[in-house]
Design an enzyme around this catalytic site. Structure first.
Site, PDB file in Angstrom:
ATOM      1  N   GLN A  86      43.933  24.095 -16.075  1.00 11.55           N
ATOM      2  CA  GLN A  86      44.716  25.262 -16.481  1.00 11.55           C
ATOM      3  C   GLN A  86      43.847  26.350 -17.073  1.00 11.55           C
ATOM      4  OE1 GLN A  86      46.762  24.128 -20.556  1.00 11.55           O
ATOM      5  NE2 GLN A  86      46.838  22.363 -19.173  1.00 11.55           N
ATOM      6  N   ARG A 132      48.502  26.939 -14.126  1.00 14.19           N
ATOM      7  CA  ARG A 132      47.929  25.666 -13.703  1.00 14.19           C
ATOM      8  C   ARG A 132      47.134  25.809 -12.415  1.00 14.19           C
ATOM      9  NH1 ARG A 132      52.604  24.669 -16.426  1.00 14.19           N
ATOM     10  NH2 ARG A 132      52.393  23.120 -18.101  1.00 14.19           N
TER      11      ARG A 132
END
Length: 396
Positions: free
Chosen positions: A91, A276
């Protein structure tokens, strides 16, 4: 000042014991990943008078003049206990301008705040620091591309991965890394077999010493948790960092990372914006990831606190939203003035039996207990024996 009770987050990657132990509670056997101490609307902490976000809205003067002038009537920081038994997703987090524009864009598009494809749940940046309480392992920042190519060669799979990794050595700087990462995100169908090739090679080198063996064991760990996830190939582009207790890593906006395991104190700007990039079943917006991620290769540095005065050590970061200190209290040191005055502060006791004194009032804290101090409590002091962390706004 008031006692503060945090909000728990039950993510499946959490440990079943560490946070319970720190809070002095019996484990219920279920994962407990994070314990939030702050005023973020998603999970505000509470005081005897009510939830902290509501109270700050009613009493904005608690924040301090400088913080209000810079950030408005919002607590600018969030303190968490984070405890991971298995790896988190790959992320990145946005900077302030990216968060503002992304939040406004998704609002204008009518995307519900709880929709799975929603990326921006607030308009705040999310720089953060992770301070290890035990041995903590994380992937953070992109490794030098040539070193990554050498490690892949050491695993014996350079030929099999050549169609993907060639830009690491043929293109300079962040362009090559960005191209490789984007190509990995586009893997599908028959090309996914490359993930299996990588995992099989890792098994052959699991007992190797040095960096090749370390990379192989990381690949095996990720494969055990995520299976054929193409994010495993993205993860091997990152630096692996192992923190000893008290050491820290600063994660700047745009810096790719994935915490692997361990328990630590995480302090950040008060945001829950996550973009993400793999190792997840959640939504991945490849274009927004490319827009936000910083593909500059860097050797991630461990941060060690600088002692400012007896018993008080400071973790220096470049952002204005938060400051964080570790305070070690003992009878020999006597009473210690708490850092961060003229800002609202959150205090978390990690060990011991502590007494906070401020403006004629006293508050006792033991391991796992927390308190919220108002900005006008400029002469707050701590005595007793133990360790605590103090968080305040970075502007005061």
């Amino acid at each position: 000042m008031q006692t503060l009770n945090g909000s728990v987050q039950r993510y499946p990657w959490g440990t079943t014991d560490a946070i319970f132990k720190l809070l002095g509670q019996a484990s219920d056997g279920e994962p407990l990943a994070e314990y939030w101490l702050g005023a973020h609307v998603c999970a505000p902490a509470s005081t005897p008078e009510g939830n902290l976000d509501v109270l700050i809205e009613q009493h904005p003067q608690w924040l301090g003049t400088a913080s209000r002038e810079t950030f408005g009537s919002q607590l600018p920081f969030l303190l968490k206990i984070l405890s991971a038994a298995q790896p988190l997703s790959l992320q990145v987090h946005p900077d302030r301008e990216q968060a503002r524009s992304g939040f406004a864009r998704e609002n204008a598009a009518g995307i519900p705040i709880d929709a799975p494809e929603r990326i921006y749940c607030d308009d705040w940046p999310k720089p953060e620091i992770l301070i290890a309480l035990d041995t903590f392992e994380t992937l953070c920042g992109f490794r030098d591309p040539k070193k990554t190519a050498a490690l892949i060669s050491g695993l014996g799979i350079a030929d099999e991965l050549s169609s993907i990794i060639r830009p690491l050595v043929e293109r300079k700087g962040d362009a090559g890394l960005a191209q490789v990462f984007l190509d990995i995100l586009s893997l599908e169908g028959e090309r996914n077999h490359i993930v299996d090739v990588c995992a099989a090679a890792a098994m052959n080198h699991a007992k190797d010493e040095g960096s090749v063996g370390d990379l192989a064991r990381t690949i095996i760990e990720l494969d055990d948790v995520f299976g054929k996830d193409r994010g495993i190939l993205a993860a091997i582009l990152l630096n692996k960092v192992t923190l000893a207790p008290g050491e820290a890593v600063y994660v700047a906006p745009g810096q790719m990372h994935s915490h692997l395991r361990g328990t630590g104190i995480e302090v950040m700007a008060s945001s829950d914006n996550v973009i993400r990039g793999g190792l997840t079943r959640k939504h991945i917006d490849a274009q927004e990831l490319i827009n936000v991620a910083d593909f500059t290769s860097t050797k991630t540095k461990m941060l060690r606190p600088a002692q400012k005065r007896s018993g008080v050590s400071h973790y220096k970061t470049p952002n204005p939203e938060f400051d964080v200190w570790k305070v070690q209290v003992s009878p020999e040191r006597g009473e210690i003035r708490l850092p961060g005055k003229r800002s609202a502060r959150i205090i978390l006791a990690i060990s011991g039996d502590l007494r906070i004194a401020s403006q004629g009032a006293e508050l006792n804290l033991v391991k796992g207990q927390a308190a919220f101090l108002y900005a006008d409590e400029v002469d707050a002091n701590v005595s007793g024996s133990g360790v605590l962390f103090v968080t305040a706004s970075g502007v005061r």
